[in-house]
Design a protein around this motif. Structure first.
Motif, mmCIF file in Angstrom:
data_model
loop_
_atom_site.group_PDB
_atom_site.id
_atom_site.type_symbol
_atom_site.label_atom_id
_atom_site.label_comp_id
_atom_site.label_asym_id
_atom_site.label_seq_id
_atom_site.Cartn_x
_atom_site.Cartn_y
_atom_site.Cartn_z
ATOM 1 N N PRO A 197 27.968 56.468 37.604
ATOM 2 C CA PRO A 197 28.594 55.118 37.579
ATOM 3 C C PRO A 197 29.714 54.929 37.040
ATOM 4 N N TYR A 198 31.129 54.313 37.730
ATOM 5 C CA TYR A 198 32.597 54.291 36.952
ATOM 6 C C TYR A 198 33.172 52.901 36.717
ATOM 7 N N ASP A 199 33.893 51.820 36.006
ATOM 8 C CA ASP A 199 33.958 50.739 35.916
ATOM 9 C C ASP A 199 35.079 49.896 36.966
ATOM 10 N N ARG A 200 34.654 49.017 37.709
ATOM 11 C CA ARG A 200 34.849 48.089 39.108
ATOM 12 C C ARG A 200 36.644 47.838 37.770
ATOM 13 N N PHE A 201 36.554 47.378 36.847
ATOM 14 C CA PHE A 201 37.950 46.405 36.187
ATOM 15 C C PHE A 201 38.124 47.691 35.111
ATOM 16 N N ARG A 202 39.612 48.048 35.694
ATOM 17 C CA ARG A 202 40.113 49.304 34.711
ATOM 18 C C ARG A 202 41.758 47.861 34.564
ATOM 19 N N GLY A 203 42.283 48.751 33.554
ATOM 20 C CA GLY A 203 43.831 47.779 33.614
ATOM 21 C C GLY A 203 43.985 46.395 34.774
ATOM 22 N N ARG A 204 43.463 45.748 33.890
ATOM 23 C CA ARG A 204 43.350 44.231 34.197
ATOM 24 C C ARG A 204 43.229 42.870 33.101
ATOM 25 N N ILE A 205 44.050 42.020 33.454
ATOM 26 C CA ILE A 205 43.479 40.973 32.787
ATOM 27 C C ILE A 205 42.244 40.079 33.680
ATOM 28 N N MET A 206 41.476 39.755 32.600
ATOM 29 C CA MET A 206 40.109 39.302 33.092
ATOM 30 C C MET A 206 39.578 37.361 32.921
ATOM 31 N N PHE A 207 39.760 37.267 34.072
ATOM 32 C CA PHE A 207 38.638 35.313 34.363
ATOM 33 C C PHE A 207 37.654 35.556 34.795
ATOM 34 N N GLY A 218 30.279 36.139 37.796
ATOM 35 C CA GLY A 218 31.506 37.019 38.258
ATOM 36 C C GLY A 218 33.173 36.961 37.323
ATOM 37 N N PHE A 219 33.665 38.483 37.987
ATOM 38 C CA PHE A 219 34.846 37.925 37.194
ATOM 39 C C PHE A 219 36.521 38.123 38.348
ATOM 40 N N GLY A 220 37.430 37.419 37.804
ATOM 41 C CA GLY A 220 38.814 37.564 38.538
ATOM 42 C C GLY A 220 39.340 38.668 38.282
ATOM 43 N N GLY A 221 39.722 39.503 38.072
ATOM 44 C CA GLY A 221 41.333 40.825 37.543
ATOM 45 C C GLY A 221 42.582 40.670 38.198
ATOM 46 N N ARG A 222 43.224 40.707 37.322
ATOM 47 C CA ARG A 222 44.442 40.238 37.644
ATOM 48 C C ARG A 222 45.387 41.454 37.039
ATOM 49 N N ALA A 223 46.412 42.716 38.732
ATOM 50 C CA ALA A 223 46.058 44.261 37.711
ATOM 51 C C ALA A 223 47.746 44.140 37.327
ATOM 52 N N MET A 224 47.525 45.125 36.450
ATOM 53 C CA MET A 224 49.021 45.265 35.016
ATOM 54 C C MET A 224 50.417 45.878 35.753
ATOM 55 N N ASP A 225 49.329 46.570 36.496
ATOM 56 C CA ASP A 225 49.978 47.753 37.742
ATOM 57 C C ASP A 225 50.344 46.977 38.945
ATOM 58 N N PRO A 226 51.939 46.952 38.523
ATOM 59 C CA PRO A 226 52.332 46.234 39.653
ATOM 60 C C PRO A 226 52.315 46.741 41.326
ATOM 61 N N ASN A 227 52.438 48.449 40.890
ATOM 62 C CA ASN A 227 52.487 48.633 42.270
ATOM 63 C C ASN A 227 50.757 48.851 42.716
ATOM 64 N N HIS A 228 50.103 48.661 42.138
ATOM 65 C CA HIS A 228 48.887 48.483 42.286
ATOM 66 C C HIS A 228 48.472 47.552 43.992
ATOM 67 N N PRO A 229 47.863 48.657 44.769
ATOM 68 C CA PRO A 229 47.451 47.383 46.086
ATOM 69 C C PRO A 229 46.607 46.537 46.251
ATOM 70 N N ALA A 230 45.821 46.317 45.042
ATOM 71 C CA ALA A 230 45.113 45.420 45.445
ATOM 72 C C ALA A 230 45.481 44.351 43.804
ATOM 73 N N LYS A 231 46.304 43.312 43.850
ATOM 74 C CA LYS A 231 46.988 42.760 42.897
ATOM 75 C C LYS A 231 45.788 41.390 41.954
ATOM 76 N N TYR A 232 44.905 40.848 42.779
ATOM 77 C CA TYR A 232 43.848 40.623 42.675
ATOM 78 C C TYR A 232 42.916 41.461 42.560
ATOM 79 N N TYR A 233 41.601 41.062 41.788
ATOM 80 C CA TYR A 233 40.499 41.468 42.699
ATOM 81 C C TYR A 233 39.073 41.052 42.249
ATOM 82 N N ASN A 234 37.716 40.133 42.859
ATOM 83 C CA ASN A 234 36.709 40.222 42.212
ATOM 84 C C ASN A 234 35.999 40.917 42.511
ATOM 85 N N SER A 235 34.742 40.275 41.658
ATOM 86 C CA SER A 235 33.920 40.660 41.492
ATOM 87 C C SER A 235 33.064 41.343 42.975
ATOM 88 N N PRO A 236 31.704 42.199 43.065
ATOM 89 C CA PRO A 236 32.074 41.422 44.657
ATOM 90 C C PRO A 236 30.495 40.802 45.015
#
Length: 657
Positions: A197-207, A218-236
């Motif tokens: 298994p691997y971490d779902r949230f990596r390199g993200r600000i966590m809300f 749950g969590f919402g994560g905001r990517a720090m990489d501006p080129n990441h295809p998923a700017k915001y990502y939520n828990s499944p």
């Protein structure tokens, strides 16, 4: 019988405790504030005269300050219906439309599992908060500072950081948490290729996302990489987290709304935080999805009329339109939505930073009703230069209005759409006269050259038709107002008619406005005199036709006053509707005058005739129109002359009966 985890929470969410209790008690209207879910009544559990039984509809609990009875909807049904726990649940589930799950022998095991997941999530919240203070989170701290979030605000919102390497999975398993629990909590994911298994949230600000009871789900994560295809990502989706039934900042917003703050629905985490930090503390956001039916029900449990605050760009407008389609079938009396659209290119966070909280408050104060946004969607940027296109608009609007289940709301939407349609086509150019401008988009307010040709002719006849009616309207307005002031107990029976009443006389308008302000007051005469002084009332009651009206001649006979009001409102409505139908018919002409136009006008005159049959007037003043309706001679003459002028202007003849 054991129930699945979350079933009772869902049941309590779907039900209004106020409605459940309201079947057994009478609310004290003087003490209750139904808009805020603050309800008071005499206690159903012990005998008392004062209203000491309190229901907090938003929190879903009741308490009696006399006998100290307390509980929720389930306990209330148990006590008042004398049933056991499961029977009370079945009664409420049937009311909420929720089927009772089949017996689940593993229910306790699932409940224990959820408890473990909640503990895992809480540990994850604290760990991510610590990571935000490390050297690897410097870029994240800089980003938050640029967005205007102070360290104190970051602490209030429990904002954290998920590093690129060495994430929460290794931390939790290192503390003895089972790897499966971390995966089940949605913090880690299992590889499709069978790896570790691997971490779902990596390199993200966590809300952190908490439920209405304050538990981390749950969590919402905001990517720090501006080129990441998923700017915001939520828990499944997990046993704890259901995106379609959760709201970011639900608990604090519910509490703030209960204290009178307007409930605002923003698009994302940062908008919620910016609004709340600026003082708009009753703000929530959906979680990465368009607003769902369940989320709408949650919102209406908190406030009767949430304000949807969306970006003013194309995507924001599309989101608003999707909300309308979801909300229409769910509308109930008193439950609706308003929309505050941001200036193009700005979101609430940008607006507050650029112009301050005052600018945001102005937008909220100017939020438009849902019916206006529905109209805007169907008309904006479109051309209605032919009968077919107008018919297509009518069809589209009818299809949307038919989605509304409540017949009363459906009727009011139809009336509002009719008014908007009349205003739109009132200034539209007929296609036959457009020539080279036939494909130009319609612009409100532009003068119509064709209309200049016919308006003076038709307008003079409308004045001739309306002169007598205006005098009668003036008299009817006076009788209605005087009767309501004399017998204020009847006001509640005619509430809708009073609200829709339009007074042409300035003095009557002032009296009408004061009457609405003091609606429900028995001492109406004194209240209006306090607002306006003695002169307006002396003018009203000093008129001879008012003095001889039934309600004033027989002040103690309420039934006579009731019948008088019903008759006067009916006649006033019919006469004004008659004039409005004629105006609509003139404005809607798009070809030649035909039987359809004549029929519409004839129907209007018939309605006028039906409303006037109770008048004690000289029968010699009346004649029959072509459709058999009885009209005054001067009205009939003006009516026929109007048709002749329309026929002449359109190059057609009025059909003969």
């Amino acid at each position: 019988m054991s129930l699945p985890p979350g079933f009772l929470d869902e049941l309590r969410t779907r039900l209004s405790l106020g409605q459940v209790v309201g079947r057994k008690v009478m609310w004290d209207q003087r003490k209750s504030n139904q808009g805020k879910g603050d309800l008071w009544a005499s206690c159903p559990f012990h005998q008392e005269k004062s209203a000491s039984f309190h229901v907090d509809d938003r929190k879903g609990f009741y308490y009696c300050f006399g006998c100290h009875a307390k509980g929720d909807a389930i306990s209330f049904v148990r006590e008042t219906e004398n049933v056991d726990f499961m029977e009370a649940v079945k009664i409420l589930a049937a009311e909420a439309g929720m089927p009772i799950p089949e017996r689940d022998p593993q229910a306790q095991q699932k409940a224990d599992h959820r408890t473990q997941l909640i503990d895992v999530m809480e540990q994850a919240v604290q760990w991510h908060r610590l990571q935000l203070q490390t050297g690897g989170a410097a870029e994240a701290r800089d980003y938050l500072a640029r967005r205007g979030l102070s360290p104190e605000a970051q602490t209030r919102w429990e904002i954290g950081f998920a590093p690129t390497n060495g994430g929460v999975l290794s931390h939790l398993t290192g503390k003895g948490v089972a790897q499966k629990l971390v995966v089940d909590a949605g913090l880690a994911a299992e590889s499709d290729r069978g790896g570790a298994p691997y971490d779902r949230f990596r390199g993200r600000i966590m809300f952190p996302i908490r439920d209405a009871r304050g538990r981390a789900i749950g969590f919402g994560g905001r990517a720090m990489d501006p080129n990441h295809p998923a700017k915001y990502y939520n828990s499944p989706e997990t046993a704890l987290f259901d995106k379609g039934r959760s709201l970011f900042n639900h608990g604090p917003a519910r509490e703030a709304a209960g204290k009178g703050k307007p409930l605002i629905v923003a698009e994302g985490y940062m908008d919620v935080i910016a609004l709340a930090e600026a003082g708009f503390t009753a703000t929530v956001a959906p979680l990465g999805t368009a607003i769902t039916e369940d989320q709408l029900r949650l919102l209406w449990r908190v406030a009767d009329e949430p304000i949807i605050a969306l970006d003013g760009d194309t995507a924001g407008l599309r989101a608003a339109m999707r909300v309308i389609d979801i909300a229409l079938p769910l509308l109930e009396a008193g439950k609706s939505l308003r929309f505050a659209l941001m200036p193009e290119g700005l979101d609430p966070d940008d607006l507050i930073k650029a112009q301050g909280a005052g600018a945001m408050q102005k937008l909220l104060d100017a939020a438009i009703p849902m019916v206006q946004l529905l109209w805007r969607r169907e008309t904006e940027g479109k051309v209605f230069d032919s009968p077919e296109r107008r018919a297509a608009l009518d069809k589209a609007l009818r299809e949307k209005i038919k989605l509304i289940a409540d017949p009363s709301i459906r009727n009011h939407y139809g009336e509002a759409i009719k008014d908007l349609r009349w205003a739109l086509f009132k200034g539209a150019k007929p296609a036959a006269r457009r020539g080279a401008e036939a494909h130009r988009r319609w612009t409100p307010g532009k003068q119509d050259p064709w209309k200049r040709e016919i308006a003076p002719v038709a307008g003079s006849k409308m004045s001739a038709l309306g002169a007598g009616a205006m005098d009668e309207d003036h008299m009817r307005e006076a009788v209605i107002l005087a009767t309501l002031i004399t017998v204020p107990a009847l006001a509640s029976e005619f509430e809708t008619a009073i609200e829709q009443m339009e007074c042409h006389d300035p003095t009557y308008r002032d009296i009408h406005a004061s009457l609405l302000r003091h609606f429900g007051t028995m001492a109406l005469h004194d209240a209006i005199r306090g607002d306006l002084g003695e002169m307006p009332l002396e003018k009203l009651f000093g008129q001879s036709h008012v003095a001889i009206s039934p309600a004033l001649r027989r002040p103690g006979e309420t039934e006579i006053a009731r019948l008088c009001l019903a008759e006067e409102f009916a006649k006033l409505t019919a006469r004004r509707g008659h004039a409005r139908e004629i105006e609509d018919a003139v404005e809607d002409l798009s070809g030649v005058a035909d039987e359809g136009l004549t029929w519409r006008l004839a129907q209007a005159s018939a309605a006028l005739d039906r409303a006037g049959r109770g008048d004690n007037e000289d029968r010699a003043e009346y004649e029959l129109g072509d459709n058999g309706a009885r009209m005054k001679k001067d009205e009939l003459s003006a009516f026929d002359q109007l048709l002749s002028q329309i026929d002449f202007a359109k190059g057609a003849r009025r059909p003969k009966s």
